[in-house]
Design a protein around this motif. Structure first.
Motif, mmCIF file in Angstrom:
data_model
loop_
_atom_site.group_PDB
_atom_site.id
_atom_site.type_symbol
_atom_site.label_atom_id
_atom_site.label_comp_id
_atom_site.label_asym_id
_atom_site.label_seq_id
_atom_site.Cartn_x
_atom_site.Cartn_y
_atom_site.Cartn_z
ATOM 1 N N VAL A 81 0.867 -1.178 0.000
ATOM 2 C CA VAL A 81 0.000 0.000 0.000
ATOM 3 C C VAL A 81 0.899 1.221 0.000
ATOM 4 N N ARG A 82 0.682 2.107 -0.954
ATOM 5 C CA ARG A 82 1.486 3.330 -1.106
ATOM 6 C C ARG A 82 0.606 4.528 -0.807
ATOM 7 N N THR A 83 1.060 5.370 0.118
ATOM 8 C CA THR A 83 0.282 6.519 0.579
ATOM 9 C C THR A 83 0.985 7.803 0.173
ATOM 10 N N ASP A 84 0.204 8.781 -0.320
ATOM 11 C CA ASP A 84 0.785 10.035 -0.794
ATOM 12 C C ASP A 84 1.125 10.953 0.387
ATOM 13 N N PRO A 85 1.880 12.041 0.120
ATOM 14 C CA PRO A 85 2.312 12.912 1.220
ATOM 15 C C PRO A 85 1.169 13.528 2.017
ATOM 16 N N THR A 86 -0.003 13.715 1.412
ATOM 17 C CA THR A 86 -1.117 14.314 2.153
ATOM 18 C C THR A 86 -1.791 13.306 3.068
ATOM 19 N N GLY A 87 -1.552 12.012 2.809
ATOM 20 C CA GLY A 87 -2.186 10.981 3.623
ATOM 21 C C GLY A 87 -3.629 10.717 3.265
ATOM 22 N N THR A 88 -4.112 11.351 2.186
ATOM 23 C CA THR A 88 -5.528 11.200 1.830
ATOM 24 C C THR A 88 -5.767 10.141 0.768
ATOM 25 N N HIS A 89 -4.722 9.770 0.030
ATOM 26 C CA HIS A 89 -4.883 8.781 -1.036
ATOM 27 C C HIS A 89 -3.919 7.623 -0.809
ATOM 28 N N ALA A 90 -4.454 6.425 -0.861
ATOM 29 C CA ALA A 90 -3.625 5.226 -0.730
ATOM 30 C C ALA A 90 -3.972 4.277 -1.867
ATOM 31 N N THR A 91 -2.959 3.754 -2.524
ATOM 32 C CA THR A 91 -3.183 2.810 -3.611
ATOM 33 C C THR A 91 -2.535 1.484 -3.248
ATOM 34 N N GLU A 92 -3.252 0.405 -3.549
ATOM 35 C CA GLU A 92 -2.751 -0.930 -3.241
ATOM 36 C C GLU A 92 -2.243 -1.584 -4.514
ATOM 37 N N GLY A 93 -1.160 -2.313 -4.392
ATOM 38 C CA GLY A 93 -0.616 -3.038 -5.532
ATOM 39 C C GLY A 93 -0.312 -4.475 -5.169
ATOM 40 N N ASN A 94 -0.334 -5.329 -6.178
ATOM 41 C CA ASN A 94 0.013 -6.739 -5.990
ATOM 42 C C ASN A 94 0.627 -7.254 -7.282
ATOM 43 N N VAL A 95 1.760 -7.939 -7.159
ATOM 44 C CA VAL A 95 2.442 -8.494 -8.318
ATOM 45 C C VAL A 95 2.917 -9.897 -7.965
ATOM 46 N N ARG A 96 2.861 -10.791 -8.937
ATOM 47 C CA ARG A 96 3.410 -12.133 -8.738
ATOM 48 C C ARG A 96 4.928 -12.056 -8.805
ATOM 49 N N ALA A 97 5.508 -11.566 -7.735
ATOM 50 C CA ALA A 97 6.956 -11.402 -7.647
ATOM 51 C C ALA A 97 7.456 -12.095 -6.392
ATOM 52 N N HIS A 98 8.776 -12.218 -6.290
ATOM 53 C CA HIS A 98 9.366 -12.930 -5.161
ATOM 54 C C HIS A 98 9.605 -12.032 -3.955
ATOM 55 N N ALA A 99 9.953 -10.753 -4.192
ATOM 56 C CA ALA A 99 10.339 -9.869 -3.094
ATOM 57 C C ALA A 99 10.379 -8.438 -3.609
ATOM 58 N N PHE A 100 10.885 -7.536 -2.736
ATOM 59 C CA PHE A 100 10.997 -6.122 -3.063
ATOM 60 C C PHE A 100 12.461 -5.756 -3.281
ATOM 61 N N THR A 101 12.680 -4.600 -3.921
ATOM 62 C CA THR A 101 14.030 -4.060 -4.025
ATOM 63 C C THR A 101 13.938 -2.538 -4.060
ATOM 64 N N GLY A 102 15.112 -1.904 -4.021
ATOM 65 C CA GLY A 102 15.173 -0.449 -4.000
ATOM 66 C C GLY A 102 16.619 -0.021 -3.895
ATOM 67 N N THR A 103 16.838 1.237 -3.518
ATOM 68 C CA THR A 103 18.199 1.757 -3.489
ATOM 69 C C THR A 103 18.966 1.325 -2.236
ATOM 70 N N SER A 104 18.274 0.931 -1.180
ATOM 71 C CA SER A 104 18.953 0.567 0.058
ATOM 72 C C SER A 104 19.739 -0.729 -0.099
#
Length: 203
Positions: A81-104
């Motif tokens: 679930v991804r929430t915008d800076p105002t906290g008023t909109h949240a979008t849910e996502g789902n993917v047939r994937a194994h895990a997450f990644t990013g810059t960290s």
């Protein structure tokens, strides 16, 4: 409990983007990594809180960046679930994937723990959902991981095994090398370990 600091650099011009102050440790559920990233001037930039189960699957992920927030976990693939800076909109996502990644660097360790490769393992394909800076936009990526070398180094605390992985982006064919010791990234594109207060935890 490893605790230390990574420097994060732009992959193109190698300029310093920030520093990630982290601590991580094995726990009853598997492994947890917590960090905060600051700009070169010291201002707060983002944070990561990632918990894996004993098989390396993400059972809890919380990211914050530029007032955006993501909460995710392994559920029917991966769900978030991804929430915008105002906290008023949240979008849910789902993917047939194994895990997450990013810059960290946390995500490199998490993928290595998930795949559990040995020197005899063939190159292994993995599908990941990447959250891109600075607004944590989700993007599905396919990678191939291979463990190409493991080398033990003598230290004051006993031998330390450094694993060298070859990671390939399957959409572009670009390859890069990642060096991991236990649950600490020693080097990777755009990542340098600058300070480590205690030895890595063994895998």
């Amino acid at each position: 409990m490893p605790r230390g600091r990574y420097s994060l650099h732009d992959l193109h011009d190698h300029s310093l983007l920030g520093e990630e102050h982290f601590q991580c440790a094995p726990g009853p559920s598997g492994w947890r990594y917590v960090s905060r990233t600051t700009t070169p001037s010291g201002d707060h930039l983002s944070s990561v809180d990632l918990t894996l189960d004993e098989l390396g699957r993400p059972i809890r992920l919380e990211l914050h960046a530029a007032s955006w927030q993501v909460r995710g976990a392994a559920l029917e693939g991966v769900t978030w679930v991804r929430t915008d800076p105002t906290g008023t909109h949240a979008t849910e996502g789902n993917v047939r994937a194994h895990a997450f990644t990013g810059t960290s660097p946390a995500f490199l360790i998490a993928t290595a723990r998930l795949l559990r490769l040995t020197s005899a393992s063939p190159a292994t394909r993995v599908r990941l959902v990447a959250f891109t800076d600075p607004v944590l936009a989700p993007r599905t990526v396919d990678q191939s991981w291979a463990l190409v070398n493991s080398e033990a180094h003598a230290t004051d605390n006993g031998p330390l095994t450094v694993d060298e992985y070859r990671v390939s982006a399957l959409d572009t064919g670009e390859q890069h090398t990642v060096h991991i010791a236990g649950d600490v990234v020693l080097s990777a594109p755009g990542i340098e370990l600058e300070d480590l207060e205690s030895p890595p935890s063994p895998t």
